[in-house]
Design a protein around this motif. Structure first.
Motif, PDB file in Angstrom:
ATOM      1  N   LEU A 134       0.831  -1.202   0.000  1.00 25.00           N
ATOM      2  CA  LEU A 134       0.000   0.000   0.000  1.00 25.00           C
ATOM      3  C   LEU A 134       0.867   1.253   0.000  1.00 25.00           C
ATOM      4  O   LEU A 134       1.840   1.350   0.758  1.00 25.00           O
ATOM      5  N   GLY A 135       0.484   2.211  -0.846  1.00 25.56           N
ATOM      6  CA  GLY A 135       1.145   3.505  -0.859  1.00 25.56           C
ATOM      7  C   GLY A 135       0.205   4.602  -0.414  1.00 25.56           C
ATOM      8  O   GLY A 135      -1.027   4.481  -0.512  1.00 25.56           O
ATOM      9  N   ILE A 136       0.758   5.710   0.081  1.00 27.60           N
ATOM     10  CA  ILE A 136      -0.053   6.832   0.550  1.00 27.60           C
ATOM     11  C   ILE A 136       0.585   8.131   0.084  1.00 27.60           C
ATOM     12  O   ILE A 136       1.724   8.145  -0.411  1.00 27.60           O
ATOM     13  N   TYR A 137      -0.127   9.231   0.274  1.00 20.98           N
ATOM     14  CA  TYR A 137       0.259  10.538  -0.268  1.00 20.98           C
ATOM     15  C   TYR A 137       0.166  11.606   0.809  1.00 20.98           C
ATOM     16  O   TYR A 137      -0.757  11.619   1.628  1.00 20.98           O
ATOM     17  N   GLY A 182       0.952   0.420   8.334  1.00 17.42           N
ATOM     18  CA  GLY A 182       1.442  -0.587   7.403  1.00 17.42           C
ATOM     19  C   GLY A 182       1.674  -0.066   6.001  1.00 17.42           C
ATOM     20  O   GLY A 182       1.666  -0.832   5.031  1.00 17.42           O
ATOM     21  N   VAL A 183       1.933   1.232   5.867  1.00 22.70           N
ATOM     22  CA  VAL A 183       2.196   1.838   4.563  1.00 22.70           C
ATOM     23  C   VAL A 183       3.589   1.416   4.076  1.00 22.70           C
ATOM     24  O   VAL A 183       4.545   1.352   4.847  1.00 22.70           O
ATOM     25  N   ASP A 184       3.690   1.158   2.750  1.00 24.21           N
ATOM     26  CA  ASP A 184       4.934   0.679   2.151  1.00 24.21           C
ATOM     27  C   ASP A 184       5.558   1.667   1.171  1.00 24.21           C
ATOM     28  O   ASP A 184       6.652   1.417   0.658  1.00 24.21           O
ATOM     29  N   TYR A 185       4.871   2.762   0.892  1.00 26.81           N
ATOM     30  CA  TYR A 185       5.305   3.680  -0.169  1.00 26.81           C
ATOM     31  C   TYR A 185       4.732   5.055   0.154  1.00 26.81           C
ATOM     32  O   TYR A 185       3.549   5.171   0.505  1.00 26.81           O
ATOM     33  N   GLN A 194       5.535   8.159  11.346  1.00 27.31           N
ATOM     34  CA  GLN A 194       5.263   7.064  12.271  1.00 27.31           C
ATOM     35  C   GLN A 194       3.825   6.569  12.120  1.00 27.31           C
ATOM     36  O   GLN A 194       3.550   5.364  12.199  1.00 27.31           O
ATOM     37  N   GLN A 195       2.912   7.509  11.878  1.00 30.36           N
ATOM     38  CA  GLN A 195       1.519   7.119  11.660  1.00 30.36           C
ATOM     39  C   GLN A 195       1.405   6.230  10.415  1.00 30.36           C
ATOM     40  O   GLN A 195       0.704   5.206  10.430  1.00 30.36           O
ATOM     41  N   PHE A 196       2.101   6.616   9.340  1.00 30.56           N
ATOM     42  CA  PHE A 196       2.079   5.799   8.128  1.00 30.56           C
ATOM     43  C   PHE A 196       2.650   4.406   8.414  1.00 30.56           C
ATOM     44  O   PHE A 196       2.093   3.388   7.989  1.00 30.56           O
TER      45      PHE A 196
END
Length: 688
Positions: free
Chosen positions: A150-153, A184-187, A178-180
């Motif tokens: 999973l990626g986030i922005y 479990g964010v990977d990107y 740290q929140q990401f």
């Protein structure tokens, strides 16, 4: 470099995703130039302290060792309500069901608008409870259960780039990182809006340090739009960096970005990639031919491959393009070389990429609006001298051999992508046969036009029982006026066939499909067939006298943002959304409104003498905009303004186009990296 004031953006010139990454990414390299890949190949980790292509230390975290691959929602949804948990889960399901995961696509990335506009009382980011009712961690769990990531922005500013502006990470880097990680964010795609003027290196370094402090492996995508030349400094901060402003779903935008990214090959390598923005394949603004070029050139440039279309609505043709494993293998080759330009004269591009097995991926790319023969050699693309070479066409999935010439007649806006190797087994493959075309494909209804096709043996063995046929639309009269077959075509020789082509009287102006098809047999008796798709254009001669170009039909029109506008400025969205043409405070009633890069072609029937216009950057762009205007007659530049800015009044331009069959009005971006290039061809007139 924030883009426009229109609804599409209060975004930056790139909100689009940034591609995915592969943790210990998988390449799909073919074992030889003539064989399709059959298995994923794990690249060896970069050794600690290894040297990257530009001489800096290579990353040692094992991330993004090949260009990241995956999905980002922005191009297909922006901030519309359809961007939500159900969509993200649906994309993950499709990755598995359609074989995209097995082909190497790994990251499912969220873009802007996943959070509420305000932080919580504890200072943390709050996922939008309507879009993501179960939270981001639940989405991550779902994606991870599929064997994906999973990626986030977020943005390196006080707010993100959408007009609603969710909280950015500036000043909150460590807590947000740290929140990401906890989710479990990977990107992470880290954008560039509302940065309060903080030094680019400083703000991107802080987030790099914050991500490392979490202890979680997270691919770091620096979305700085190329404003501060990140290729020169971002290699020890992130795994990929945007080299340009936002892409949009148009030929002009894709072409402009391609040209900006190509010269940066020396900065790319395992764990450090030039990113020319996400893929637009399947979004509907380009043809299938143009989308294959888009995918081919991004792969040759070792660019991240981030799908930007809603796969829940994608056609079979879109899946065929995105899932071509032989092309993906070029992008994912573990050597990590970005392709370099061998030649580009007259819009005939040859770009070659060195592969780990010693072969070369070679793109023959036709930038122009008509078919062109593009040719190079095994020697020119860096291969050693050999008796023969294996040649694999990565879109046709066909193998042949060549004596050393690499050549094809490439349709307008098309790309032939080859993989070529100095392989001792070359003789087991049939000779490569090149289909060619001579003569113009512009046809006046009711009047015969003459074309000549060529079938050339590029190999070291003869082609036997050669035949050729030209197909056209129903009702068209097409007949060979010279032999259309030969019992044998020796190596290095050609079969030339002339054809008379007549469109029925009354055929409406426009584009019509033609196909040249040939078959031959190899010395071993194997039947080989190939075809060359072409477009014939039914044209109408221009009227005598002086005409406003804004009122005449054009042969073709490409534009950097939105459509070319008649008698108004470029509005960047739908046709008709422009304003009055205005340069230096002067309003003009007629002309063409465009956005660099732009090209508008007119049929002039060898009967016209002169083009005139008043040109400049439209006033609506304020202080932004640098452009250059050019007039071309049958492939030759006959007039140019040099670089113009918004501070300059309208400049006159006049061109002698005597004897030209086609005249093109071209606007370039002036060589800089801005994307606010609204350009006006005011009072553009053609005299015939």
């Amino acid at each position: 470099m924030r883009r426009r004031l229109s609804p599409r953006t209060t975004r930056r010139p790139l909100a689009g995703a940034l591609v995915t990454g592969l943790l210990c990414a998988a390449g799909l390299a073919a074992p030889t130039a003539a064989a399709a890949p059959t298995a994923r190949e794990e690249p060896a980790p970069a050794p600690d302290g290894g040297t990257a292509p530009n001489g800096e230390l290579a990353p040692d975290d094992g991330l993004a060792l090949t260009p990241p691959m995956g999905f980002n929602n922005w191009n297909s949804t922006h901030c519309r309500a359809e961007f939500n948990e159900a969509m993200v889960k649906g994309i993950a399901d499709i990755f598995v069901a359609k074989g995209l995961k097995d082909a190497g696509y790994e990251y499912v990335n969220l873009d802007d608008c996943w959070a509420l506009p305000q932080r919580g009382a504890d200072g943390k980011l709050v996922p939008d409870p309507v879009r993501f009712p179960n939270g981001i961690d639940a989405v991550a769990d779902y994606v991870h259960a599929k064997g994906l990531k999973l990626g986030i922005y977020t943005s390196a500013g006080t707010k993100t780039c959408d007009s609603t502006g969710m909280p950015g990470a500036l000043g909150h880097e460590y807590s947000d990182a740290q929140q990401f990680a906890d989710w479990g964010v990977d990107y992470l795609k880290y954008d560039n809006c509302n940065n309060q003027g903080v030094d680019a290196v400083q703000r991107y370094t802080t987030m790099r340090d914050a991500l490392r402090a979490t202890g979680r492996p997270i691919v770091y995508s620096i979305c700085e739009w190329g404003e501060n030349k990140p290729w020169e400094w971002a290699g020890d901060l992130g795994h990929l960096w945007r080299t340009t402003g936002d892409i949009n779903d148009s030929w002009g935008s894709m072409l402009s970005i391609l040209k900006k990214n190509l010269p940066l090959a020396e900065y790319a390598g395992p764990g450090r990639w030039n990113d020319p923005d996400m893929l637009e394949v399947g979004n509907g603004g380009m043809t299938a031919t143009e989308y294959r070029t888009h995918f081919s050139m991004w792969s040759v440039m070792a660019a991240p491959l981030l799908i930007g279309t809603d796969l829940r609505k994608a056609s079979d043709e879109t899946f065929e393009i995105l899932g071509n494993r032989e092309v993906i293998a070029v992008d994912q080759d573990p050597l990590g070389k970005q392709g370099t330009v061998v030649s580009s004269e007259g819009g005939r591009w040859v770009v070659a990429k060195e592969m780990r097995d010693g072969s070369r991926a070679v793109a023959l790319f036709n930038e122009s609006d008509s078919p062109q023969r593009i040719t190079t050699s095994a020697e020119a693309v860096g291969l050693p001298d050999a008796a023969g070479y294996t040649l694999r066409d990565l879109w046709r999935h066909e193998s042949s051999h060549t004596a050393g010439t690499l050549s094809a007649t490439v349709p307008a806006h098309g790309t032939v992508l080859l993989r070529v190797g100095a392989d001792r087994r070359w003789a087991q493959y049939p000779p490569a046969v090149e289909l060619g075309l001579e003569g113009s494909t512009l046809v006046e209804a009711g009047t015969p036009a003459s074309l000549t096709t060529t079938v050339t043996d590029l190999g070291r063995t003869p082609a036997h029982r050669v035949s050729v046929i030209l197909h056209g639309p129903d009702g068209w009269r097409i007949r060979a006026t010279s032999p259309a077959g030969a019992p044998v075509v020796p190596a290095g020789r050609s079969l030339r066939t002339t054809w008379s082509v007549t469109a029925p009287a009354g055929t409406p102006p426009g584009s019509y499909d033609l196909v040249v098809r040939t078959s031959h047999r190899s010395p071993a008796g194997k039947r080989v067939e190939s075809d060359l798709p072409l477009t014939a254009t039914v044209v109408v001669p221009p009227p005598a006298g002086t005409s406003e170009l804004g009122d005449l039909p054009w042969l073709s029109a490409t534009n950097g943002w939105g459509p070319v506008e008649r008698n108004t400025s470029n509005g960047e969205q739908a046709a008709g959304d422009g304003n009055p043409l205005t340069i230096g405070g002067v309003v003009y009633a007629t002309g063409l409104g465009v956005h660099a890069q732009s090209s508008v072609a007119f049929y002039t029937d060898r009967a016209c003498e002169k083009v005139t216009a008043e040109v400049g950057v439209d006033d609506e762009k304020g202080a932004k905009g640098t452009v250059s205007f050019q007039i071309w007659a049958d492939g030759t530049e006959v007039a140019s303004t040099g670089v113009l800015t918004n501070a300059m009044p309208a400049q006159p331009i006049t061109a002698d186009v005597t004897g030209a069959e086609v005249v093109r009005l071209v606007v370039t971006n002036g060589g800089d990296n801005t994307d606010s290039d609204h350009a006006d061809w005011a009072q553009a007139r053609l005299t015939c």
